[in-house]
Design a protein around this motif. Sequence first.
Motif, PDB file in Angstrom:
ATOM      1  N   ALA A 102     -31.096 -14.760  54.985  1.00  0.00           N
ATOM      2  CA  ALA A 102     -29.633 -14.753  55.009  1.00  0.00           C
ATOM      3  C   ALA A 102     -29.161 -14.623  56.448  1.00  0.00           C
ATOM      4  CB  ALA A 102     -29.082 -13.597  54.169  1.00  0.00           C
ATOM      5  N   ASP A 103     -28.447 -15.632  56.914  1.00  0.00           N
ATOM      6  CA  ASP A 103     -27.908 -15.597  58.269  1.00  0.00           C
ATOM      7  C   ASP A 103     -26.727 -14.634  58.347  1.00  0.00           C
ATOM      8  OD1 ASP A 103     -29.730 -17.566  59.149  1.00  0.00           O
ATOM      9  OD2 ASP A 103     -28.424 -19.160  58.386  1.00  0.00           O
ATOM     10  N   ARG A 104     -26.385 -14.258  59.557  1.00  0.00           N
ATOM     11  CA  ARG A 104     -25.226 -13.372  59.756  1.00  0.00           C
ATOM     12  C   ARG A 104     -23.971 -14.050  59.207  1.00  0.00           C
ATOM     13  NH1 ARG A 104     -26.818  -9.149  62.675  1.00  0.00           N
ATOM     14  NH2 ARG A 104     -28.604  -9.417  64.049  1.00  0.00           N
ATOM     15  N   GLY A 105     -23.145 -13.259  58.528  1.00  0.00           N
ATOM     16  CA  GLY A 105     -21.922 -13.784  57.937  1.00  0.00           C
ATOM     17  C   GLY A 105     -22.093 -14.341  56.533  1.00  0.00           C
ATOM     18  N   SER A 106     -23.340 -14.435  56.049  1.00  0.00           N
ATOM     19  CA  SER A 106     -23.595 -14.938  54.690  1.00  0.00           C
ATOM     20  C   SER A 106     -23.145 -13.906  53.660  1.00  0.00           C
ATOM     21  CB  SER A 106     -25.095 -15.196  54.484  1.00  0.00           C
ATOM     22  OG  SER A 106     -25.556 -16.175  55.366  1.00  0.00           O
ATOM     23  N   ARG A 107     -22.750 -14.416  52.507  1.00  0.00           N
ATOM     24  CA  ARG A 107     -22.357 -13.556  51.376  1.00  0.00           C
ATOM     25  C   ARG A 107     -23.586 -13.364  50.494  1.00  0.00           C
ATOM     26  NH1 ARG A 107     -18.717  -9.797  50.303  1.00  0.00           N
ATOM     27  NH2 ARG A 107     -17.828  -9.967  48.245  1.00  0.00           N
ATOM     28  N   VAL A 108     -24.078 -12.121  50.390  1.00  0.00           N
ATOM     29  CA  VAL A 108     -25.276 -11.802  49.606  1.00  0.00           C
ATOM     30  C   VAL A 108     -24.829 -11.070  48.344  1.00  0.00           C
ATOM     31  CG1 VAL A 108     -27.490 -10.582  49.594  1.00  0.00           C
ATOM     32  CG2 VAL A 108     -26.647 -11.619  51.715  1.00  0.00           C
ATOM     33  N   THR A 109     -25.301 -11.561  47.187  1.00  0.00           N
ATOM     34  CA  THR A 109     -24.943 -10.960  45.902  1.00  0.00           C
ATOM     35  C   THR A 109     -26.216 -10.614  45.145  1.00  0.00           C
ATOM     36  OG1 THR A 109     -22.949 -12.329  45.819  1.00  0.00           O
ATOM     37  CG2 THR A 109     -23.627 -11.281  43.764  1.00  0.00           C
ATOM     38  N   LEU A 110     -26.268  -9.388  44.638  1.00  0.00           N
ATOM     39  CA  LEU A 110     -27.380  -8.923  43.805  1.00  0.00           C
ATOM     40  C   LEU A 110     -26.917  -8.948  42.357  1.00  0.00           C
ATOM     41  CD1 LEU A 110     -30.211  -7.632  43.509  1.00  0.00           C
ATOM     42  CD2 LEU A 110     -29.078  -5.408  43.785  1.00  0.00           C
ATOM     43  N   LEU A 111     -27.695  -9.627  41.499  1.00  0.00           N
ATOM     44  CA  LEU A 111     -27.330  -9.809  40.086  1.00  0.00           C
ATOM     45  C   LEU A 111     -28.426  -9.277  39.183  1.00  0.00           C
ATOM     46  CD1 LEU A 111     -26.410 -13.430  40.829  1.00  0.00           C
ATOM     47  CD2 LEU A 111     -24.722 -11.820  40.014  1.00  0.00           C
ATOM     48  N   TRP A 112     -28.028  -8.783  38.015  1.00  0.00           N
ATOM     49  CA  TRP A 112     -28.934  -8.345  36.951  1.00  0.00           C
ATOM     50  C   TRP A 112     -28.820  -9.362  35.833  1.00  0.00           C
ATOM     51  CZ3 TRP A 112     -32.946  -5.582  35.819  1.00  0.00           C
ATOM     52  CH2 TRP A 112     -33.208  -5.209  34.503  1.00  0.00           C
ATOM     53  N   GLU A 113     -29.944  -9.945  35.427  1.00  0.00           N
ATOM     54  CA  GLU A 113     -29.957 -10.960  34.371  1.00  0.00           C
ATOM     55  C   GLU A 113     -30.138 -10.280  33.017  1.00  0.00           C
ATOM     56  OE1 GLU A 113     -33.280 -13.913  33.213  1.00  0.00           O
ATOM     57  OE2 GLU A 113     -32.158 -14.839  34.836  1.00  0.00           O
ATOM     58  N   ARG A 114     -29.026 -10.066  32.300  1.00  0.00           N
ATOM     59  CA  ARG A 114     -29.110  -9.473  30.958  1.00  0.00           C
ATOM     60  C   ARG A 114     -29.737 -10.464  29.993  1.00  0.00           C
ATOM     61  NH1 ARG A 114     -23.560  -7.451  29.062  1.00  0.00           N
ATOM     62  NH2 ARG A 114     -24.841  -6.862  27.301  1.00  0.00           N
ATOM     63  N   THR A 115     -29.275 -11.704  30.070  1.00  0.00           N
ATOM     64  CA  THR A 115     -29.844 -12.822  29.311  1.00  0.00           C
ATOM     65  C   THR A 115     -29.816 -14.017  30.253  1.00  0.00           C
ATOM     66  OG1 THR A 115     -27.719 -13.614  28.453  1.00  0.00           O
ATOM     67  CG2 THR A 115     -28.869 -11.938  27.132  1.00  0.00           C
ATOM     68  N   ARG A 116     -30.358 -15.141  29.828  1.00  0.00           N
ATOM     69  CA  ARG A 116     -30.381 -16.331  30.683  1.00  0.00           C
ATOM     70  C   ARG A 116     -28.990 -16.770  31.135  1.00  0.00           C
ATOM     71  NH1 ARG A 116     -34.820 -17.211  33.213  1.00  0.00           N
ATOM     72  NH2 ARG A 116     -36.606 -17.792  31.995  1.00  0.00           N
ATOM     73  N   VAL A 117     -27.985 -16.487  30.329  1.00  0.00           N
ATOM     74  CA  VAL A 117     -26.637 -16.937  30.641  1.00  0.00           C
ATOM     75  C   VAL A 117     -25.682 -15.801  30.969  1.00  0.00           C
ATOM     76  CG1 VAL A 117     -26.838 -19.064  29.297  1.00  0.00           C
ATOM     77  CG2 VAL A 117     -26.001 -16.988  28.196  1.00  0.00           C
ATOM     78  N   ASP A 118     -26.163 -14.562  30.948  1.00  0.00           N
ATOM     79  CA  ASP A 118     -25.300 -13.405  31.184  1.00  0.00           C
ATOM     80  C   ASP A 118     -25.816 -12.627  32.391  1.00  0.00           C
ATOM     81  OD1 ASP A 118     -23.456 -11.390  31.017  1.00  0.00           O
ATOM     82  OD2 ASP A 118     -24.310 -10.465  29.230  1.00  0.00           O
ATOM     83  N   LEU A 119     -25.165 -12.829  33.534  1.00  0.00           N
ATOM     84  CA  LEU A 119     -25.535 -12.140  34.766  1.00  0.00           C
ATOM     85  C   LEU A 119     -24.463 -11.112  35.114  1.00  0.00           C
ATOM     86  CD1 LEU A 119     -26.660 -15.222  36.874  1.00  0.00           C
ATOM     87  CD2 LEU A 119     -28.115 -13.585  35.709  1.00  0.00           C
ATOM     88  N   VAL A 120     -24.909  -9.926  35.535  1.00  0.00           N
ATOM     89  CA  VAL A 120     -24.004  -8.848  35.916  1.00  0.00           C
ATOM     90  C   VAL A 120     -24.139  -8.635  37.416  1.00  0.00           C
ATOM     91  CG1 VAL A 120     -23.476  -6.405  35.610  1.00  0.00           C
ATOM     92  CG2 VAL A 120     -24.273  -7.760  33.660  1.00  0.00           C
ATOM     93  N   VAL A 121     -23.011  -8.609  38.129  1.00  0.00           N
ATOM     94  CA  VAL A 121     -23.034  -8.372  39.569  1.00  0.00           C
ATOM     95  C   VAL A 121     -23.261  -6.877  39.809  1.00  0.00           C
ATOM     96  CG1 VAL A 121     -21.713  -8.445  41.721  1.00  0.00           C
ATOM     97  CG2 VAL A 121     -21.516 -10.316  40.064  1.00  0.00           C
ATOM     98  N   LEU A 122     -24.343  -6.558  40.523  1.00  0.00           N
ATOM     99  CA  LEU A 122     -24.649  -5.164  40.852  1.00  0.00           C
ATOM    100  C   LEU A 122     -24.107  -4.769  42.213  1.00  0.00           C
ATOM    101  CD1 LEU A 122     -28.344  -4.964  39.617  1.00  0.00           C
ATOM    102  CD2 LEU A 122     -26.279  -4.242  38.413  1.00  0.00           C
ATOM    103  N   ALA A 123     -24.121  -5.704  43.165  1.00  0.00           N
ATOM    104  CA  ALA A 123     -23.619  -5.403  44.515  1.00  0.00           C
ATOM    105  C   ALA A 123     -23.333  -6.712  45.244  1.00  0.00           C
ATOM    106  CB  ALA A 123     -24.648  -4.584  45.293  1.00  0.00           C
TER     107      ALA A 123
END
Length: 128
Positions: A102-123
């Motif tokens: 990830a380069d400087r200024g990039s938007r980094v998102t951590l996700l939890w995959e509850r199911t294949r189609v249901d992702l929860v944003v953790l941070a």
Amino acid sequence: MVTDSSRDRRVTLAVVGLVLAVAAAVAILWFVAATGGSADTDPMRAVEWELDRVNDSFVAVVHVEGPRIPTERLRVTVDGVTRRVNWSNEPLAAGGRGVVRADRGSRVTLLWERTRVDLVVLARWTAE
């Protein structure tokens, strides 16, 4: 000619059908509520995460504290693109980390995959 017994039979069948339909609807709603609840996300919400710069090209997603996390259900995106992460251990415990490009200024998102189609944003972070 319609007799009283055939009319009674039709009314009984209609009532039984209505009861079965209501019971099926209640069962479906119960199943959806039971499987769509927050059981999988609550433990994830108890985990504290941070983002550390490793070098000019990479950042580390760090598990600061909380329960152990199975990494196969964690996803990291950088500017909306899913990136491969090298996790330090499995399951990921406090102090564990995953390194991702990830380069400087990039938007980094951590996700939890509850199911294949249901992702929860953790941070979410902006890589500094």
